[in-house]
Write a protein that holds these residues in place. Structure first.
Motif, mmCIF file in Angstrom:
data_model
loop_
_atom_site.group_PDB
_atom_site.id
_atom_site.type_symbol
_atom_site.label_atom_id
_atom_site.label_comp_id
_atom_site.label_asym_id
_atom_site.label_seq_id
_atom_site.Cartn_x
_atom_site.Cartn_y
_atom_site.Cartn_z
ATOM 1 N N UNK A 3 0.827 -1.208 0.000
ATOM 2 C CA UNK A 3 0.000 0.000 0.000
ATOM 3 C C UNK A 3 0.857 1.253 0.000
ATOM 4 N N UNK A 4 1.925 1.259 0.795
ATOM 5 C CA UNK A 4 2.818 2.418 0.827
ATOM 6 C C UNK A 4 3.484 2.637 -0.528
ATOM 7 N N UNK A 5 3.899 1.550 -1.166
ATOM 8 C CA UNK A 5 4.515 1.671 -2.495
ATOM 9 C C UNK A 5 3.522 2.216 -3.514
ATOM 10 N N UNK A 6 2.296 1.713 -3.467
ATOM 11 C CA UNK A 6 1.278 2.196 -4.399
ATOM 12 C C UNK A 6 0.933 3.659 -4.132
ATOM 13 N N UNK A 7 0.854 4.021 -2.866
ATOM 14 C CA UNK A 7 0.513 5.401 -2.509
ATOM 15 C C UNK A 7 1.594 6.378 -2.947
ATOM 16 N N UNK A 8 2.821 5.904 -3.042
ATOM 17 C CA UNK A 8 3.929 6.779 -3.435
ATOM 18 C C UNK A 8 3.955 7.052 -4.941
ATOM 19 N N UNK A 9 3.199 6.315 -5.721
ATOM 20 C CA UNK A 9 3.188 6.494 -7.176
ATOM 21 C C UNK A 9 2.294 7.673 -7.534
ATOM 22 N N UNK A 10 2.824 8.612 -8.275
ATOM 23 C CA UNK A 10 2.039 9.744 -8.762
ATOM 24 C C UNK A 10 1.379 9.342 -10.069
ATOM 25 N N UNK A 11 0.072 9.296 -10.062
ATOM 26 C CA UNK A 11 -0.675 8.841 -11.235
ATOM 27 C C UNK A 11 -0.362 9.694 -12.457
ATOM 28 N N UNK A 12 -0.022 10.969 -12.249
ATOM 29 C CA UNK A 12 0.245 11.865 -13.371
ATOM 30 C C UNK A 12 1.596 11.576 -14.029
ATOM 31 N N UNK A 13 2.461 10.814 -13.346
ATOM 32 C CA UNK A 13 3.752 10.433 -13.925
ATOM 33 C C UNK A 13 3.642 9.206 -14.826
ATOM 34 N N UNK A 14 2.473 8.597 -14.892
ATOM 35 C CA UNK A 14 2.289 7.360 -15.640
ATOM 36 C C UNK A 14 1.626 7.626 -16.986
ATOM 37 N N UNK A 15 1.908 6.734 -17.945
ATOM 38 C CA UNK A 15 1.185 6.809 -19.211
ATOM 39 C C UNK A 15 -0.198 6.188 -19.001
ATOM 40 N N UNK A 20 -3.995 2.607 -15.784
ATOM 41 C CA UNK A 20 -4.940 1.486 -15.686
ATOM 42 C C UNK A 20 -4.347 0.391 -14.800
ATOM 43 N N UNK A 21 -3.059 0.109 -14.954
ATOM 44 C CA UNK A 21 -2.397 -0.898 -14.123
ATOM 45 C C UNK A 21 -2.418 -0.490 -12.653
ATOM 46 N N UNK A 22 -2.214 0.803 -12.391
ATOM 47 C CA UNK A 22 -2.248 1.293 -11.010
ATOM 48 C C UNK A 22 -3.646 1.131 -10.426
ATOM 49 N N UNK A 23 -4.649 1.445 -11.202
ATOM 50 C CA UNK A 23 -6.034 1.273 -10.754
ATOM 51 C C UNK A 23 -6.303 -0.189 -10.419
ATOM 52 N N UNK A 24 -5.853 -1.088 -11.272
ATOM 53 C CA UNK A 24 -6.025 -2.524 -11.057
ATOM 54 C C UNK A 24 -5.292 -2.973 -9.789
ATOM 55 N N UNK A 25 -4.095 -2.455 -9.577
ATOM 56 C CA UNK A 25 -3.321 -2.817 -8.378
ATOM 57 C C UNK A 25 -4.038 -2.363 -7.114
#
Length: 195
Positions: A3-15, A20-25
């Motif tokens: 959860x901490x790793x996912x929370x650290x990902x900025x959705x705007x930095x992703x293509x 979509x992969x982040x949403x699925x995760x």
């Protein structure tokens, strides 16, 4: 940690694909948390319905459902539904609970599976038949909506446990009825429960 790793990902930095992969995760993590919440619900409400011997979906847990409803900010009936799903998953549908926890299926899928199988569980479906039903349904859930899975379960019960399916058909046939309720201005409401 996940959860901490996912929370650290900025959705705007992703293509777009990464988003979509982040949403699925995140959805998979939600499944894990829901499975854990069902274990806690069982601890709060107990593994059997309060005050009834009529079956897993017929019992009403007055005090427990009120506590759950307040804690989760749910209507009493919604709280009772959650308790019933928790009991079905923890007591009978272990593969479904594991699939929810691992993110293979969603909460909506797990809830539909629990609701659609309760009658055959109550009727004493053979353990091997129930396990086969779970395997089929979980495999199909990846490709279907909860509504489609509900229909698939009914079909699978008829194939795997025809005697249980026949009991359900007989029971429902005995409940056939037509009711008429008077309405204002010379009108009426007609309600029919028929094949």
């Amino acid at each position: 940690e996940v959860l901490n790793e996912l929370a650290a990902i900025d959705v705007m930095d992703l293509d777009e694909g990464g988003r979509v992969d982040l949403l699925s995760a995140w959805e998979k993590q939600n499944g894990y948390m829901q499975a854990k919440q069902f274990e806690i619900l069982l601890g709060v409400a107990g593994d059997q319905p309060g005050g009834t011997e009529n079956g897993i979906w017929d019992g009403v847990d007055q005090e427990e459902r009120e506590e759950v409803g307040v804690a989760l900010r749910l209507a009493p009936q919604t709280a009772q539904d959650r308790i019933d799903v928790a009991r079905a998953l923890n007591n009978h549908l272990h593969q479904v609970k594991d699939a929810l926890a691992s993110g293979e299926i969603s909460l909506a899928h797990a809830s539909v599976i629990a609701r659609e199988t309760w009658r055959v569980i109550d009727d004493g479906i053979d353990k091997n038949a129930l396990e086969e039903l779970e395997r089929r349904v979980i495999a199909r859930a990846e490709f279907g909506t909860p509504g489609q899975i509900g229909k698939f379960i009914k079909k699978s019960i008829a194939e795997i446990a025809p005697e249980n399916f026949e009991k359900a058909v007989t029971r429902d046939r005995e409940l056939r009825n037509v009711r008429i309720y008077p309405e204002p201005n010379g009108m009426a409401t007609l309600v029919a429960f028929l094949p």
